[in-house]
Design an enzyme around this catalytic site. Structure first.
Site, mmCIF file in Angstrom:
data_model
loop_
_atom_site.group_PDB
_atom_site.id
_atom_site.type_symbol
_atom_site.label_atom_id
_atom_site.label_comp_id
_atom_site.label_asym_id
_atom_site.label_seq_id
_atom_site.Cartn_x
_atom_site.Cartn_y
_atom_site.Cartn_z
ATOM 1 N N TYR A 67 -28.447 -35.520 -20.270
ATOM 2 C CA TYR A 67 -27.480 -36.359 -21.133
ATOM 3 C C TYR A 67 -26.390 -34.737 -21.048
ATOM 4 O O TYR A 67 -26.944 -34.437 -22.018
ATOM 5 C CB TYR A 67 -27.327 -36.967 -22.125
ATOM 6 C CG TYR A 67 -27.550 -38.380 -21.402
ATOM 7 C CD1 TYR A 67 -29.434 -38.346 -21.690
ATOM 8 C CD2 TYR A 67 -27.432 -39.364 -21.600
ATOM 9 C CE1 TYR A 67 -29.687 -39.474 -21.648
ATOM 10 C CE2 TYR A 67 -27.873 -41.318 -21.675
ATOM 11 C CZ TYR A 67 -29.129 -40.932 -21.297
ATOM 12 O OH TYR A 67 -29.689 -42.187 -21.170
ATOM 13 N N LYS B 245 -29.527 -49.949 -22.172
ATOM 14 C CA LYS B 245 -30.125 -50.856 -23.076
ATOM 15 C C LYS B 245 -30.197 -52.303 -22.421
ATOM 16 O O LYS B 245 -31.001 -53.196 -22.192
ATOM 17 C CB LYS B 245 -29.343 -51.303 -24.627
ATOM 18 C CG LYS B 245 -29.966 -50.152 -25.359
ATOM 19 C CD LYS B 245 -30.844 -50.176 -25.747
ATOM 20 C CE LYS B 245 -32.393 -49.008 -26.133
ATOM 21 N NZ LYS B 245 -33.306 -48.320 -25.988
ATOM 22 N N PRO C 35 -23.550 -48.026 -20.842
ATOM 23 C CA PRO C 35 -24.955 -47.933 -20.023
ATOM 24 C C PRO C 35 -25.823 -47.189 -20.790
ATOM 25 O O PRO C 35 -26.382 -46.395 -20.157
ATOM 26 C CB PRO C 35 -24.901 -47.673 -18.094
ATOM 27 C CG PRO C 35 -23.567 -47.728 -17.938
ATOM 28 C CD PRO C 35 -22.728 -48.036 -19.243
ATOM 29 N N TYR D 149 -33.716 -44.704 -28.561
ATOM 30 C CA TYR D 149 -33.938 -44.728 -26.791
ATOM 31 C C TYR D 149 -35.238 -45.302 -26.137
ATOM 32 O O TYR D 149 -35.422 -46.329 -25.255
ATOM 33 C CB TYR D 149 -33.567 -43.622 -26.942
ATOM 34 C CG TYR D 149 -33.597 -43.284 -25.188
ATOM 35 C CD1 TYR D 149 -32.176 -43.177 -25.327
ATOM 36 C CD2 TYR D 149 -34.070 -42.902 -24.521
ATOM 37 C CE1 TYR D 149 -31.825 -42.469 -24.096
ATOM 38 C CE2 TYR D 149 -33.826 -42.579 -23.259
ATOM 39 C CZ TYR D 149 -32.972 -42.471 -22.900
ATOM 40 O OH TYR D 149 -32.386 -42.291 -21.041
ATOM 41 N N HIS E 175 -40.899 -40.871 -18.724
ATOM 42 C CA HIS E 175 -40.587 -39.743 -19.380
ATOM 43 C C HIS E 175 -40.846 -39.635 -20.410
ATOM 44 O O HIS E 175 -40.801 -40.523 -21.431
ATOM 45 C CB HIS E 175 -39.013 -39.273 -19.245
ATOM 46 C CG HIS E 175 -38.613 -39.287 -17.131
ATOM 47 N ND1 HIS E 175 -37.156 -39.288 -16.846
ATOM 48 C CD2 HIS E 175 -39.184 -38.880 -16.575
ATOM 49 C CE1 HIS E 175 -37.080 -39.088 -15.625
ATOM 50 N NE2 HIS E 175 -38.558 -38.795 -15.562
HETATM 51 C C1 FAD Z 1 -24.221 -48.167 -13.561
HETATM 52 C C2 FAD Z 1 -25.381 -49.606 -14.303
HETATM 53 C C3 FAD Z 1 -26.590 -48.563 -15.037
HETATM 54 C C4 FAD Z 1 -27.511 -49.351 -15.930
HETATM 55 N N1 FAD Z 1 -28.148 -48.730 -16.445
HETATM 56 C C5 FAD Z 1 -29.306 -49.744 -17.107
HETATM 57 C C6 FAD Z 1 -30.395 -48.782 -17.896
HETATM 58 O O1 FAD Z 1 -31.087 -47.603 -17.657
HETATM 59 N N2 FAD Z 1 -31.260 -49.788 -18.202
HETATM 60 C C7 FAD Z 1 -30.916 -51.059 -18.648
HETATM 61 O O2 FAD Z 1 -32.022 -51.719 -19.503
HETATM 62 N N3 FAD Z 1 -29.275 -51.102 -18.394
HETATM 63 C C8 FAD Z 1 -28.918 -50.963 -17.410
HETATM 64 N N4 FAD Z 1 -27.967 -51.362 -17.246
HETATM 65 C C9 FAD Z 1 -27.390 -52.679 -16.992
HETATM 66 C C10 FAD Z 1 -27.999 -54.002 -16.684
HETATM 67 O O3 FAD Z 1 -28.102 -53.559 -15.302
HETATM 68 C C11 FAD Z 1 -28.082 -54.899 -16.431
HETATM 69 O O4 FAD Z 1 -28.340 -55.446 -17.602
HETATM 70 C C12 FAD Z 1 -29.021 -56.402 -15.902
HETATM 71 O O5 FAD Z 1 -29.113 -56.391 -14.498
HETATM 72 C C13 FAD Z 1 -28.671 -56.830 -17.236
HETATM 73 O O6 FAD Z 1 -29.726 -58.552 -15.997
HETATM 74 P P1 FAD Z 1 -29.304 -60.337 -15.868
HETATM 75 O O7 FAD Z 1 -29.705 -60.878 -15.371
HETATM 76 O O8 FAD Z 1 -28.700 -60.680 -17.168
HETATM 77 O O9 FAD Z 1 -27.292 -60.451 -14.867
HETATM 78 P P2 FAD Z 1 -27.219 -59.875 -13.688
HETATM 79 O O10 FAD Z 1 -28.311 -58.037 -13.173
HETATM 80 O O11 FAD Z 1 -26.131 -59.514 -13.559
HETATM 81 O O12 FAD Z 1 -27.659 -61.464 -13.175
HETATM 82 C C14 FAD Z 1 -27.544 -62.057 -13.201
HETATM 83 C C15 FAD Z 1 -27.573 -62.715 -11.552
HETATM 84 O O13 FAD Z 1 -26.264 -64.079 -12.177
HETATM 85 C C16 FAD Z 1 -25.923 -64.423 -10.136
HETATM 86 N N5 FAD Z 1 -25.138 -65.182 -10.654
HETATM 87 C C17 FAD Z 1 -23.146 -65.282 -10.992
HETATM 88 N N6 FAD Z 1 -22.390 -66.043 -11.184
HETATM 89 C C18 FAD Z 1 -23.258 -67.271 -9.937
HETATM 90 C C19 FAD Z 1 -23.076 -68.042 -10.719
HETATM 91 N N7 FAD Z 1 -21.848 -68.655 -10.799
HETATM 92 N N8 FAD Z 1 -23.879 -69.315 -9.579
HETATM 93 C C20 FAD Z 1 -25.206 -68.555 -9.267
HETATM 94 N N9 FAD Z 1 -25.899 -67.388 -9.713
HETATM 95 C C21 FAD Z 1 -24.770 -66.117 -10.658
HETATM 96 C C22 FAD Z 1 -25.594 -63.393 -9.262
HETATM 97 O O14 FAD Z 1 -24.886 -63.312 -8.377
HETATM 98 C C23 FAD Z 1 -26.696 -61.936 -10.692
HETATM 99 O O15 FAD Z 1 -27.607 -62.266 -9.345
HETATM 100 C C24 FAD Z 1 -26.553 -50.880 -15.911
HETATM 101 C C25 FAD Z 1 -25.607 -51.431 -15.653
HETATM 102 C C26 FAD Z 1 -24.734 -50.355 -15.309
HETATM 103 C C27 FAD Z 1 -24.370 -50.749 -14.093
#
Ligand code: FAD
Length: 393
Positions: free
Chosen positions: A204, A299, A295, A387, A76
């Site tokens: 947006y 980021k 969100p 962005y 995009h």
């Molecule tokens: C609606 C929405 C839209 C979004 N849009 C964007 C976007 O467009 N661009 C962007 O960059 N970000 C976006 N985000 C944010 C993005 O999805 C998160 O920042 C991202 O998932 C972070 O990854 P992570 O691996 O840190 O955490 P998570 O994805 O939360 O992964 C953590 C993992 O740890 C596991 N876990 C938790 N506790 C335990 C435990 N005790 N033992 C073992 N495993 C455990 C969980 O099951 C999970 O699999 C969005 C979020 C939402 C909710």
């Protein structure tokens, strides 16, 4: 008798942060074990992010996990900002000197990373229970868990990476943590629909009845969001109500939102959160375990990718020559970017949402701010630079 194992880096969580860290470490010749409490199918289907900064795309590509993203991702060149019933285009390529963003769903990144790790013989334990971390101030921190059959494993590690998201177990292990937090008085109702998007780029829309975001996961699947009350129940939103509200909040003459079967519906709270420091002894937090952004700025996933890049470089330096300088500076190196993203995400959020207690002054100031972004090249450039993402260094 528990099964005793040994690895270099024990990773809690198989989200984007944990999986990418495990993959980058393997490329640097460092072993890891990933422990996840959900099933593989659940991790691969969890609907979340969809928008990647150019630097994240480059990172995935250079790490050898960009093949499907390059084939199926959608570039995009900008976004649309809509307010007072008019839609304005911000051209990122022109504003940033040729940078852009890519639409590629988090579910697909997770699938690609799991496939890459398993193909390389990497250790990922899904569906674990009783996951625990201990001895993080010793030089042999321990990660323990019961596997899907109930057998207990005790993994002796050099380092533990807490990539277990906002509700994980690792962050509470850091004593004296400083937390900066803001919760917003609204949430997002998000839907996934089998409908070809009727827009080429994200829209947006600031509307008197609340914010709406039109995004997509592919050429056939739309992802749309509506600002709702923070305690809103999904049951209050039958499909017809959702489509009617979306049509209203995106309305412009001669155009409509294309509708289709809704396959997923959820309400997400809006929160800004930063925990510091992101490390304690041999425990290092990465991604949502340490910080959450609303969100609106897209980021979260991109920040998680940055954290694990910094952590991989620091661990590689430590393992190759014993130099712990980068490891000692991990938290500081990550937090500068985290706060930049916090400010941007807060700015986008507060500029576009309707506040229930907003005064006439607030509403007019909000419109003036949006007007500035679409009419002042320097304001538009500020939004565009943030962005598409600041450089990864
Ligand atoms: C609606 C929405 C839209 C979004 N849009 C964007 C976007 O467009 N661009 C962007 O960059 N970000 C976006 N985000 C944010 C993005 O999805 C998160 O920042 C991202 O998932 C972070 O990854 P992570 O691996 O840190 O955490 P998570 O994805 O939360 O992964 C953590 C993992 O740890 C596991 N876990 C938790 N506790 C335990 C435990 N005790 N033992 C073992 N495993 C455990 C969980 O099951 C999970 O699999 C969005 C979020 C939402 C909710």
């Amino acid at each position: 008798m528990p099964v005793a194992l040994r690895t270099q880096v024990g990773i809690v969580g198989a989200g984007p942060a944990g999986l990418l860290l495990s993959h980058l470490l393997a490329l640097a010749g460092i072993e890891s074990v990933v422990v996840e409490n959900r099933s593989r199918a659940y991790c691969e289907a969890r609907q979340r992010a969809g928008l990647l900064e150019a630097g994240t795309v480059e990172l995935l590509r250079s790490a050898g996990v960009g093949k499907r993203m390059d084939a199926e991702g959608i570039e995009h060149d900008g976004i649309y900002l809509q307010f007072l019933g008019e839609r304005h285009h911000l051209d990122f390529r022109a504003l940033t000197g040729g940078r852009w963003v890519t639409i590629y769903a988090q579910t697909e990144i997770v699938k690609d990373l799991i496939a890459a790790r398993l193909a390389a013989g990497g250790a990922i334990e899904f569906s674990c229970s009783d996951v625990a971390v201990s001895d993080v101030t010793s030089d042999r921190p321990v990660l323990s868990y019961a596997d899907s059959s109930g057998e207990t494993h005790v993994v002796s590690c050099d380092v533990i990476a807490g990539c277990d998201g906002f509700h994980g177990i690792c962050r509470p292990l850091i004593p004296g943590l400083s937390v900066s937090e803001r919760t917003y008085p609204y949430a997002w109702l998000g839907i996934l629909a089998d409908a070809a998007p009727s827009t080429d780029e994200l829209i947006y829309s600031r509307h008197a009845d609340g914010f709406a975001l039109y995004s997509m996961r592919s050429h056939d699947v739309s992802r749309l969001y509506l600002q709702v009350a923070p305690d809103e129940s999904v049951e209050a939103w039958p499909d017809e109500r959702i489509w009617a509200e979306l049509q209203k909040r995106f309305a412009v003459e001669g155009w409509s939102v294309s509708e289709g079967p809704i396959t997923d519906k959820s309400v997400t709270a809006m929160r800004s959160f930063v925990a510091a420091p992101m490390q304690h002894g041999r425990l290092f937090l990465a991604g949502d375990a340490a910080h959450i952004v609303p969100p609106t700025g897209a980021k979260g996933l991109n920040l998680a990718a940055f954290d694990v890049t910094v952590l991989t470089d620091a661990l590689a330096a430590w393992y190759s020559g014993g130099d712990a300088t980068l490891l000692a500076g991990y938290s500081q190196a990550c937090l500068r970017r985290v706060w930049r993203a916090q400010h941007f995400s807060w700015w986008m959020t507060s500029m576009l949402h309707r506040f229930s207690d907003a005064s006439d002054f607030d509403l007019r100031r909000q419109i003036a701010e949006l007007d500035m972004v679409v009419s002042s090249p320097s304001a538009a450039k500020l939004l565009a630079d943030n962005y598409v993402g600041l450089p990864l260094t």
